[in-house]
Design a protein around this motif. Structure first.
Motif, PDB file in Angstrom:
ATOM      1  N   LYS A  50       0.836  -1.212   0.000  1.00  0.00           N
ATOM      2  CA  LYS A  50       0.000   0.000   0.000  1.00  0.00           C
ATOM      3  C   LYS A  50       0.863   1.252   0.000  1.00  0.00           C
ATOM      4  CE  LYS A  50      -3.739   2.191   2.605  1.00  0.00           C
ATOM      5  NZ  LYS A  50      -4.651   2.040   3.766  1.00  0.00           N
ATOM      6  N   ALA A  95      -5.761  -6.504   2.450  1.00  0.00           N
ATOM      7  CA  ALA A  95      -6.609  -5.596   1.674  1.00  0.00           C
ATOM      8  C   ALA A  95      -8.052  -5.996   1.959  1.00  0.00           C
ATOM      9  CB  ALA A  95      -6.294  -5.713   0.190  1.00  0.00           C
ATOM     10  N   SER A 102     -10.123  -1.903  -1.330  1.00  0.00           N
ATOM     11  CA  SER A 102      -8.776  -2.360  -1.663  1.00  0.00           C
ATOM     12  C   SER A 102      -8.781  -3.855  -1.953  1.00  0.00           C
ATOM     13  CB  SER A 102      -7.811  -2.040  -0.524  1.00  0.00           C
ATOM     14  OG  SER A 102      -8.192  -2.710   0.663  1.00  0.00           O
ATOM     15  N   TRP A 103      -7.864  -4.273  -2.827  1.00  0.00           N
ATOM     16  CA  TRP A 103      -7.741  -5.674  -3.200  1.00  0.00           C
ATOM     17  C   TRP A 103      -6.349  -5.903  -3.768  1.00  0.00           C
ATOM     18  CZ3 TRP A 103      -7.448  -6.582  -8.644  1.00  0.00           C
ATOM     19  CH2 TRP A 103      -7.706  -5.456  -9.428  1.00  0.00           C
ATOM     20  N   TRP A 104      -5.972  -7.165  -3.895  1.00  0.00           N
ATOM     21  CA  TRP A 104      -4.662  -7.529  -4.429  1.00  0.00           C
ATOM     22  C   TRP A 104      -4.793  -7.910  -5.897  1.00  0.00           C
ATOM     23  CZ3 TRP A 104      -0.288  -6.399  -2.187  1.00  0.00           C
ATOM     24  CH2 TRP A 104      -0.268  -6.205  -0.803  1.00  0.00           C
ATOM     25  N   TYR A 132      -1.014  -4.009  -4.272  1.00  0.00           N
ATOM     26  CA  TYR A 132      -2.109  -3.510  -3.432  1.00  0.00           C
ATOM     27  C   TYR A 132      -2.833  -2.450  -4.246  1.00  0.00           C
ATOM     28  CZ  TYR A 132      -4.548  -1.779   0.732  1.00  0.00           C
ATOM     29  OH  TYR A 132      -5.509  -1.418   1.640  1.00  0.00           O
TER      30      TYR A 132
END
Length: 135
Positions: A50, A95, A102-104, A132
């Protein structure tokens, strides 16, 4: 009387058709998913956190799919679903889409992955990146 029998038979027939379609779709998926490479492979995994800091990991593995390697090494974790592992945590950072969207994101050799981590085959020399992502 014949009309009543047809009404009773309709739900049974619909259920049978559903089961047949589910089996056919499962077979199509099984035979069309990307084929893994067999044997020893050396891969690189980069994690972009992040705060935009990066860490690089290298692994030597005989595993066939990426999730198998990264879960065994403790690099990723998440929830199992009908489409495989939904990755929530990478290299200790979580995340949470429900909190801040948020996500990967997974990339393979610089290209956005077209498969989930559980269906991503591992090939010798591949470079994977977890980024991220928000939004």
């Amino acid at each position: 009387m014949e009309k009543q029998n047809k009404k009773k038979l309709a739900p049974v027939l619909a259920a049978a058709i559903f089961v047949v379609l589910a089996v056919v779709l499962a077979l199509v998926w099984h035979f069309t998913r990307p084929a893994p490479a067999v044997g020893a492979k050396h891969i690189t995994v980069e994690v972009i956190h992040k705060d935009e800091s990066t860490k690089t990991f290298t692994y030597d593995t005989d595993e066939e799919y990426l999730a198998e390697v990264l879960v065994a090494e403790g690099l990723i974790s998440g929830d199992e679903g009908e489409f495989g592992l939904y990755v929530k945590t990478v290299d200790g950072e979580t995340a949470d889409y429900d909190v801040d969207q948020s996500w990967w994101a997974l990339s393979i050799n610089g290209e956005f992955a077209q498969t989930g981590v559980s269906a991503t085959p591992v090939y010798d020399g591949d470079a994977y990146t977890w980024t991220y992502t928000v939004g």
